[in-house]
Scaffold this motif. Structure first.
Motif: not given
Length: 130
Positions: A27, A33, A50, A54, A118, A122
């Motif tokens: 990440c 990403m 992706y 998440c 994380g 992102i």
């Protein structure tokens, strides 16, 4: 991804923590990403990797409760119609009622903190590209 399978199916705290630490390193690579999103999520023939990352991080990030998820009692009275009290009387309620009895939150643990890190990483990589 092996990381996601471990997070979703492993009962070992140590395995889950190692998987999260490794996923956190991924990440922290903004280009990776972005490439995951472009090459997997934007391709109709591929899995939404992706989004899956998440979603899994979001599920791990939230602390659990002793008695399961907190249920939110939403009346049909939110639109201003009367709701019936337990004693049979009517009243108007404009906000949802959150039950507080029997539900105790568990403090965040290392897994929760790693998952939040994380997610924040992102979001930060998205913000840098805007």
């Amino acid at each position: 991804s092996v990381h996601l399978r471990i997070l979703e199916h492993s009962t070992s705290h140590e395995e889950r923590e190692v998987a999260l630490e490794s996923l956190l390193e991924f990440c922290q690579e903004p280009a990776l990403m972005k490439d995951l999103y472009l090459n997997y999520d934007c391709d109709v023939n591929c899995t939404n990797l992706y989004a899956h990352i998440c979603t899994t991080l979001g599920e791990v990030a939230g602390p659990s409760t002793y008695h399961g998820a907190v249920a939110v009692e939403l009346d049909k009275s939110l639109d201003g119609a009367p709701a019936v009290n337990g004693d049979g009387s009517n009243h108007f309620r404009s906000k949802p009622v959150l039950p507080t009895s029997g539900v105790a939150e568990v403090p965040m643990n290392a897994l929760n903190v790693l998952a939040v890190e994380g997610l924040l990483t992102i979001v930060e990589s998205i913000a840098r590209r805007v």
